[in-house]
Design a protein around this motif. Structure first.
Motif, mmCIF file in Angstrom:
data_model
loop_
_atom_site.group_PDB
_atom_site.id
_atom_site.type_symbol
_atom_site.label_atom_id
_atom_site.label_comp_id
_atom_site.label_asym_id
_atom_site.label_seq_id
_atom_site.Cartn_x
_atom_site.Cartn_y
_atom_site.Cartn_z
ATOM 1 N N UNK A 175 14.274 19.383 -71.308
ATOM 2 C CA UNK A 175 13.201 19.025 -72.226
ATOM 3 C C UNK A 175 12.613 20.311 -72.786
ATOM 4 N N UNK A 176 12.586 20.445 -74.104
ATOM 5 C CA UNK A 176 12.052 21.644 -74.742
ATOM 6 C C UNK A 176 10.543 21.578 -74.902
ATOM 7 N N UNK A 177 9.994 22.664 -75.422
ATOM 8 C CA UNK A 177 8.563 22.723 -75.710
ATOM 9 C C UNK A 177 7.778 23.391 -74.603
ATOM 10 N N UNK A 178 7.186 24.560 -74.902
ATOM 11 C CA UNK A 178 6.433 25.282 -73.868
ATOM 12 C C UNK A 178 4.982 25.522 -74.259
ATOM 13 N N UNK A 179 4.590 25.108 -75.471
ATOM 14 C CA UNK A 179 3.203 25.206 -75.898
ATOM 15 C C UNK A 179 2.680 23.786 -76.113
ATOM 16 N N UNK A 180 1.493 23.507 -75.622
ATOM 17 C CA UNK A 180 1.003 22.151 -75.830
ATOM 18 C C UNK A 180 -0.357 21.912 -75.217
ATOM 19 N N UNK A 181 -0.866 20.714 -75.475
ATOM 20 C CA UNK A 181 -2.167 20.309 -74.967
ATOM 21 C C UNK A 181 -2.138 18.811 -74.736
ATOM 22 N N UNK A 182 -2.975 18.340 -73.814
ATOM 23 C CA UNK A 182 -2.987 16.908 -73.549
ATOM 24 C C UNK A 182 -4.173 16.487 -72.714
ATOM 25 N N UNK A 183 -4.177 15.214 -72.379
ATOM 26 C CA UNK A 183 -5.237 14.617 -71.578
ATOM 27 C C UNK A 183 -4.667 14.243 -70.214
ATOM 28 N N UNK A 184 -5.410 14.524 -69.152
ATOM 29 C CA UNK A 184 -4.998 14.156 -67.799
ATOM 30 C C UNK A 184 -5.084 12.639 -67.669
ATOM 31 N N UNK A 229 -3.692 16.223 -53.548
ATOM 32 C CA UNK A 229 -3.844 17.668 -53.401
ATOM 33 C C UNK A 229 -4.357 18.370 -54.635
ATOM 34 N N UNK A 230 -4.493 17.674 -55.764
ATOM 35 C CA UNK A 230 -4.985 18.294 -56.990
ATOM 36 C C UNK A 230 -6.498 18.462 -56.901
ATOM 37 N N UNK A 231 -6.975 19.645 -57.214
ATOM 38 C CA UNK A 231 -8.413 19.917 -57.209
ATOM 39 C C UNK A 231 -8.821 20.528 -58.549
ATOM 40 N N UNK A 232 -10.070 20.318 -58.919
ATOM 41 C CA UNK A 232 -10.588 20.943 -60.137
ATOM 42 C C UNK A 232 -10.254 20.217 -61.415
ATOM 43 N N UNK A 233 -9.503 19.115 -61.350
ATOM 44 C CA UNK A 233 -9.171 18.330 -62.526
ATOM 45 C C UNK A 233 -9.508 16.867 -62.274
ATOM 46 N N UNK A 234 -9.922 16.180 -63.340
ATOM 47 C CA UNK A 234 -10.220 14.765 -63.259
ATOM 48 C C UNK A 234 -9.501 14.024 -64.373
ATOM 49 N N UNK A 235 -9.279 12.732 -64.162
ATOM 50 C CA UNK A 235 -8.673 11.913 -65.208
ATOM 51 C C UNK A 235 -9.565 11.960 -66.446
ATOM 52 N N UNK A 236 -8.948 12.188 -67.584
ATOM 53 C CA UNK A 236 -9.680 12.318 -68.835
ATOM 54 C C UNK A 236 -9.943 13.748 -69.260
ATOM 55 N N UNK A 237 -9.721 14.715 -68.360
ATOM 56 C CA UNK A 237 -9.895 16.123 -68.724
ATOM 57 C C UNK A 237 -8.886 16.517 -69.800
ATOM 58 N N UNK A 238 -9.315 17.439 -70.659
ATOM 59 C CA UNK A 238 -8.411 18.028 -71.642
ATOM 60 C C UNK A 238 -7.863 19.341 -71.072
ATOM 61 N N UNK A 239 -6.553 19.544 -71.227
ATOM 62 C CA UNK A 239 -5.936 20.741 -70.653
ATOM 63 C C UNK A 239 -4.977 21.386 -71.641
ATOM 64 N N UNK A 240 -4.855 22.690 -71.515
ATOM 65 C CA UNK A 240 -3.771 23.428 -72.153
ATOM 66 C C UNK A 240 -2.602 23.448 -71.197
ATOM 67 N N UNK A 241 -1.407 23.246 -71.725
ATOM 68 C CA UNK A 241 -0.194 23.318 -70.904
ATOM 69 C C UNK A 241 0.262 24.773 -70.877
ATOM 70 N N UNK A 242 0.199 25.379 -69.725
ATOM 71 C CA UNK A 242 0.468 26.808 -69.615
ATOM 72 C C UNK A 242 1.898 27.068 -69.159
#
Length: 323
Positions: free
Chosen positions: A11-20, A26-39
């Motif tokens: 799957x290609x594409x290394x720059x992007x943004x989305x919603x959780x 084990x995931x900490x610091x993020x919640x459903x609905x957060x906006x994130x940059x895909x790093x």
């Protein structure tokens, strides 16, 4: 590039943004609905390189070409087979599973396009000039290539108050765009640039040469080396078409006697957790123009048109907009 060991299919594409949309155990610091940059550069914060301030070289980047997530395994599958995602992100897909260390939480009022742009091209171009090249006010800078990364290198040099910002690019539309960004001189080829810049700098040469060409050749590197003054810096951002090609063919005597430095930089020596939010704040405050970078937008089914435009040099940046 011909010789990068990518799994097929991937799957290609290394720059992007989305919603959780969902969070695993084990995931900490993020919640459903957060906006994130895909790093595409993961950042663990604990390896030797992260704690030394070299987050762009985080050990988790070892999976960049396999597409395996930092916490192990694959999340794309087809017909019973695992499918890798480039840089463990795969942003050409409308939905993706990412390790949280490959995400950066951002403010919800930031435009999606801005977020996507800063995750690689903007950060790399800015960092190449300011972090790797250490350009300061009054410096003279030559930038080889004014595409998605080079355009941001031009902006960084202009905002750093460089005395001379020169751009070399064979594509006329990109030279015109460089001038709109504030470049002082533009050239279609390195020979023309060398003669003119040598005169402008009174035979001294540029302080920093930044090589952001899409395909780096030994001729481009040699030109940048020859144009750089004593004690100056050549920053290599782009790579060769063949990753095994030996493109550094320089005089070691000149390197030593003139005290020049050749510096390679990944992601412009940026740290995604620090620099992505910082660049977005600059854009919000009107200090960074991201909108002008976008030449054309595509739907996912127009992706081949996007690749053709990129290869022909028609775009500064093309964006895929998911429905």
């Amino acid at each position: 590039m011909q010789h990068l060991q990518l799994p097929m299919t991937f799957i290609g594409g290394h720059e992007g943004a989305g919603i959780v949309d969902a969070i695993g155990p084990g995931v900490t610091g993020l919640e459903i609905g957060d906006h994130v940059a895909c790093s595409w550069i993961p950042s663990c914060g604990t390896c030797r390189f992260c704690v030394r301030g070299q987050g762009n070289l985080c050990d988790l980047g070892i999976n960049m070409m396999s597409g395996e997530l930092a916490n192990g395994g694959f999340r794309f599958h087809r017909d019973g087979h695992d499918i890798g995602a480039i840089a463990a992100t795969g942003t050409f897909s409308q939905f993706a599973v990412l390790d949280q260390r490959s995400t950066v939480k951002v403010d919800k009022d930031i435009p999606w396009e801005w977020i996507s742009l800063v995750t690689c091209g903007v950060a790399t171009g800015w960092g190449a000039v300011l972090n790797a090249g250490k350009v300061v006010a009054g410096d003279s800078v030559a930038i080889y290539g004014c595409g998605g990364i080079g355009a941001n290198a031009v902006s960084a040099a202009v905002q750093a108050n460089a005395d001379i910002v020169a751009v070399i690019d064979p594509v006329e539309s990109k030279r015109e765009f460089a001038q709109k960004l504030g470049a002082d001189a533009v050239f279609a080829d390195a020979g023309e640039a060398h003669a003119d810049i040598w005169e402008r700098t009174h035979g001294v040469g540029v302080d920093v040469a930044v090589v952001t060409a899409g395909v780096v050749t030994s001729d481009i590197i040699r030109s940048a080396f020859d144009l750089t003054r004593k004690g100056g810096t050549i920053v290599l951002v782009g790579v060769a078409d063949d990753a095994t090609e030996e493109t550094l063919q320089l005089s070691s005597s000149m390197l030593t006697l003139y005290g020049k430095k050749v510096v390679g930089t990944l992601y412009g020596d940026c740290n995604p957790r620090v620099d992505v939010p910082q660049l977005l704040r600059m854009a919000k405050h009107g200090k960074l123009d991201l909108d002008s970078l976008v030449t054309r937008r595509y739907s996912l089914d127009q992706i081949n048109d996007g690749f053709r435009d990129m290869l022909s040099g028609a775009n500064i940046r093309g964006l895929i907009v998911h429905d």
